[in-house]
Design an enzyme around this catalytic site. Structure first.
Site, PDB file in Angstrom:
ATOM      1  N   GLY A 290       0.794  -1.220   0.000  1.00  0.00           N
ATOM      2  CA  GLY A 290       0.000   0.000   0.000  1.00  0.00           C
ATOM      3  C   GLY A 290       0.829   1.274   0.000  1.00  0.00           C
ATOM      4  O   GLY A 290       2.005   1.271   0.372  1.00  0.00           O
TER       5      GLY A 290
ATOM      6  N   GLU B 128       5.069   2.946  -6.564  1.00  0.00           N
ATOM      7  CA  GLU B 128       3.840   3.203  -7.319  1.00  0.00           C
ATOM      8  C   GLU B 128       3.663   4.677  -7.672  1.00  0.00           C
ATOM      9  O   GLU B 128       2.572   5.084  -8.093  1.00  0.00           O
ATOM     10  CB  GLU B 128       2.619   2.742  -6.513  1.00  0.00           C
ATOM     11  CG  GLU B 128       2.616   1.270  -6.171  1.00  0.00           C
ATOM     12  CD  GLU B 128       2.296   0.383  -7.371  1.00  0.00           C
ATOM     13  OE1 GLU B 128       2.259   0.903  -8.507  1.00  0.00           O
ATOM     14  OE2 GLU B 128       2.092  -0.815  -7.165  1.00  0.00           O
TER      15      GLU B 128
END
Length: 200
Positions: free
Chosen positions: A32, A82
């Site tokens: 995450g 990311e």
């Protein structure tokens, strides 16, 4: 320019929602990532790579510019892998000031099916509208950005959340609170759809 108070608040918010995501089991281990846009286009606070959201502290967050270069904050830490996905969403949607990427179990299971998430409650239909799926691409790659772009091109307006096949969910909104609540609602919707399926 963002003030010191602006930066401190952004860092505190990212740390708080990182911990909340872990506590609510929306992510495990070191998965995450979250980010928030600083005022006046002066960069983005982002979680670093390789650390569990459980241990994120305000002073441990890098600040990056629109190219992904670290320009402040915890300059010794590398931003999330990311970051390409985050920066694409900020560039694509002027309304977006925060991006949340988590790996909630039920939503990820639905993402694996490769079809739009069923929205079985009035709250989900009202607040989410629809939640499409982006085809699988390796995390952190430009190919993932291309896959997400394909969804955005086909979705029209109002998009708030995208399931990532084999990967989780990415949500985005005008605030970190909105983006996080969207991720939470996506997971609740996936749980309800799963339980409903059991009664068929």
């Amino acid at each position: 320019m963002p003030t010191d108070d602006d930066i401190a608040k952004a860092m505190a918010d990212v740390a708080a929602y990182s911990q909340l995501g872990f506590d609510r089991l929306l992510v495990r281990a070191a998965g995450g990532n979250l980010s928030v846009r600083l005022p006046n286009e002066q960069g983005f606070v982002v979680t670093p790579t390789g650390l569990s959201l459980r241990v994120i502290e305000p002073e441990g967050l890098p600040i990056i510019d629109a190219s992904g270069r670290v320009i402040g904050g915890a300059v010794h830490l590398k931003p999330s892998q990311e970051i390409k996905m985050h920066l694409y969403l900020y560039e694509r949607f002027a309304r977006v000031n925060a991006v949340v990427h988590l790996h909630p179990a039920y939503a990820t299971a639905y993402a694996r099916r490769g079809s739009e998430l069923p929205l079985l409650t009035s709250q989900a239909r009202t607040k989410l509208g629809f939640v499409p799926v982006a085809d699988y691409a390796p995390p952190g790659t430009q190919a993932l950005v291309v896959s997400i772009n394909r969804v955005c091109e086909n979705a029209g307006g109002g998009l708030k959340a995208i399931l990532l096949e084999d990967h989780g969910v990415v949500t985005f909104g005008e605030s970190l609170e909105e983006a996080f609540n969207t991720a939470d609602l996506v997971e609740e919707s996936a749980q309800i759809a799963f339980v409903r399926k059991a009664f068929d």
